[in-house]
Design a protein around this motif. Structure first.
Motif, PDB file in Angstrom:
ATOM      1  N   ALA A 157       0.843  -1.143   0.112  1.00  0.00           N
ATOM      2  CA  ALA A 157       0.133   0.150   0.092  1.00  0.00           C
ATOM      3  C   ALA A 157       0.789   1.145   0.079  1.00  0.00           C
ATOM      4  O   ALA A 157       0.487   2.003  -0.704  1.00  0.00           O
ATOM      5  CB  ALA A 157      -0.797  -0.103   1.152  1.00  0.00           C
TER       6      ALA A 157
ATOM      7  N   SER B  64      -3.153  10.199   1.345  1.00  0.00           N
ATOM      8  CA  SER B  64      -3.299   8.807   0.740  1.00  0.00           C
ATOM      9  C   SER B  64      -2.363   7.523   1.325  1.00  0.00           C
ATOM     10  O   SER B  64      -2.630   6.500   1.218  1.00  0.00           O
ATOM     11  CB  SER B  64      -3.018   8.921  -0.774  1.00  0.00           C
ATOM     12  OG  SER B  64      -1.746   9.310  -1.125  1.00  0.00           O
TER      13      SER B  64
ATOM     14  N   ASN C 113      -4.161   4.371   2.667  1.00  0.00           N
ATOM     15  CA  ASN C 113      -4.136   3.219   1.771  1.00  0.00           C
ATOM     16  C   ASN C 113      -3.516   2.304   2.736  1.00  0.00           C
ATOM     17  O   ASN C 113      -4.026   1.140   2.903  1.00  0.00           O
ATOM     18  CB  ASN C 113      -3.027   3.337   0.893  1.00  0.00           C
ATOM     19  CG  ASN C 113      -3.571   4.065  -0.399  1.00  0.00           C
ATOM     20  OD1 ASN C 113      -4.860   4.308  -0.641  1.00  0.00           O
ATOM     21  ND2 ASN C 113      -3.064   4.357  -1.357  1.00  0.00           N
TER      22      ASN C 113
ATOM     23  N   LEU D  67      -3.563  -3.586  -5.622  1.00  0.00           N
ATOM     24  CA  LEU D  67      -2.565  -2.462  -5.403  1.00  0.00           C
ATOM     25  C   LEU D  67      -1.465  -2.818  -6.502  1.00  0.00           C
ATOM     26  O   LEU D  67      -0.713  -1.877  -6.769  1.00  0.00           O
ATOM     27  CB  LEU D  67      -2.067  -2.505  -3.938  1.00  0.00           C
ATOM     28  CG  LEU D  67      -2.911  -2.109  -3.035  1.00  0.00           C
ATOM     29  CD1 LEU D  67      -2.521  -2.258  -1.383  1.00  0.00           C
ATOM     30  CD2 LEU D  67      -3.514  -0.831  -3.089  1.00  0.00           C
TER      31      LEU D  67
END
Length: 110
Positions: free
Chosen positions: A35, A60, A64, A92
């Motif tokens: 991530a 983010s 994530n 991802l």
């Protein structure tokens, strides 16, 4: 320049201190790493496109990692942790390769 110095300090600290990951969070580390790589490649792409925003990157990056860890946690609780981990890695991974292709096209114009 500050980011490179921070990266170097982190690498040296990691090599020197040899930190261990607690057994309870070991299943989440690979997912968190993927991530984080997704957020990093997205940031590089945004930078090359001229739309990079450091706030968006930090949010983010953290979001994530947390969402990926939450999905794996829920999978572990439901008894399908490995399947959901694989799903997260595939999704991802697709995003990482998509961003890598955009970066390649931007840099090499090909």
């Amino acid at each position: 320049m500050l980011a490179v110095i921070g990266l170097l300090i982190g690498v040296v600290a990691g090599v020197a201190l040899e930190p261990t990951v607690p057994q309870a969070v070991q299943p989440y580390l690979p997912i968190a790493l993927v991530a984080a790589l997704d957020a990093l490649f997205g940031a590089v792409r945004a930078r090359l496109d001229g739309v990079f925003d450091d706030r968006v990157f930090v949010v983010s990056f953290i979001f994530n990692v947390l969402v990926a860890a939450l999905i794996v946690f829920l999978g572990d609780q439901l008894g399908v942790g490995s399947q959901l981990s694989t799903a997260v890695v595939v999704v991802l991974g697709i995003r990482i390769f998509s961003n890598a292709a955009a970066i390649r096209r931007h840099i090499f114009k090909a």
